[in-house]
Design an enzyme around this catalytic site. Sequence first.
Site, mmCIF file in Angstrom:
data_model
loop_
_atom_site.group_PDB
_atom_site.id
_atom_site.type_symbol
_atom_site.label_atom_id
_atom_site.label_comp_id
_atom_site.label_asym_id
_atom_site.label_seq_id
_atom_site.Cartn_x
_atom_site.Cartn_y
_atom_site.Cartn_z
ATOM 1 C CD GLU A 175 -2.792 1.285 2.420
ATOM 2 O OE1 GLU A 175 -2.632 0.461 3.343
ATOM 3 O OE2 GLU A 175 -3.700 2.142 2.413
ATOM 4 C CD GLU A 215 -7.328 2.573 5.644
ATOM 5 O OE1 GLU A 215 -6.641 1.702 6.178
ATOM 6 O OE2 GLU A 215 -6.938 3.243 4.671
#
Length: 286
Positions: free
Chosen positions: A148, A244
């Site tokens: 990520e 998220e």
Amino acid sequence: MSNRIGVHALVWVGGWSEAEAHTAISASAKAGFDLIELAALNPETFNAQMTASLLSEYRLQAAVSLGLDEYTDVSSDDDQIVAAGRARLALALNLVRDIGANYLGGVIYSRLGRYAQPVTARGRANSIDSIAWLADKAAASGITLGLEFCNRYETNVLNTTAQTLQFIEEIGRSNVMAHLDTYHMNIEEESFRGPVLAAAAAGKLGYVHVGESNRGALGNGSIAWAEFFSALREVNYGGIITFESFSSKVVHPTLSANLSIWRDLWTDSMELATAARAFIREGYGC
Ligand code: MN
């Protein structure tokens, strides 16, 4: 599309005691999600058996993510720190395997936090070697790794999709993928469509985080959602999409500080999560 839709554990709880795990897993299922992403910054503190049993009870899947710290940074020049990082990543891999999951992602290639200088050539090489080493261990359990990339204030190793794809090519392992997060893309990329197409063309679009520009509720910021979802449809993305969001309402002692979560962007986790699930359905059709 038959994508699995996930929610990050920090929407619900800051720790992972049995009571917290029960709250997070039952609420994720109730809010309509298929998967929960666990924040395993300290994988040794997770009770895998308890977690697996709750996942099974609520028919929920899981993914695991983490960011390394200064003592376990595999992009360090210091071989002892790199070795400590590999040991922590190996523990995280065991956790993924033991809860019956198949994805380990996040900032597993670097410390999660602000650096005062660029990564060194030696540090970058240490990170590439470490992820290649971890990928071989992961492959034995059918686990995929996701890198990520984050904005410049959270790592100095990977800040864009292009950097991530180049890094993955150098690692040279088929089970290492790019993990795209709209919050970071909004800061560092020139558009939302280009990076999605580039990652898909490389066969490396492995995981997606949908996060708003201020990390609050989806739709309450400046992310170009129509462009992003349309790009995912254009490449027929069939993988996991995880919501998220962070608020000072739910605090993880290290993660919240590393991400600079100082403000109260929401207070009702179920209201936030239910609205996010509907937002993804309306935007992406699943
Ligand atoms: Mn993310």
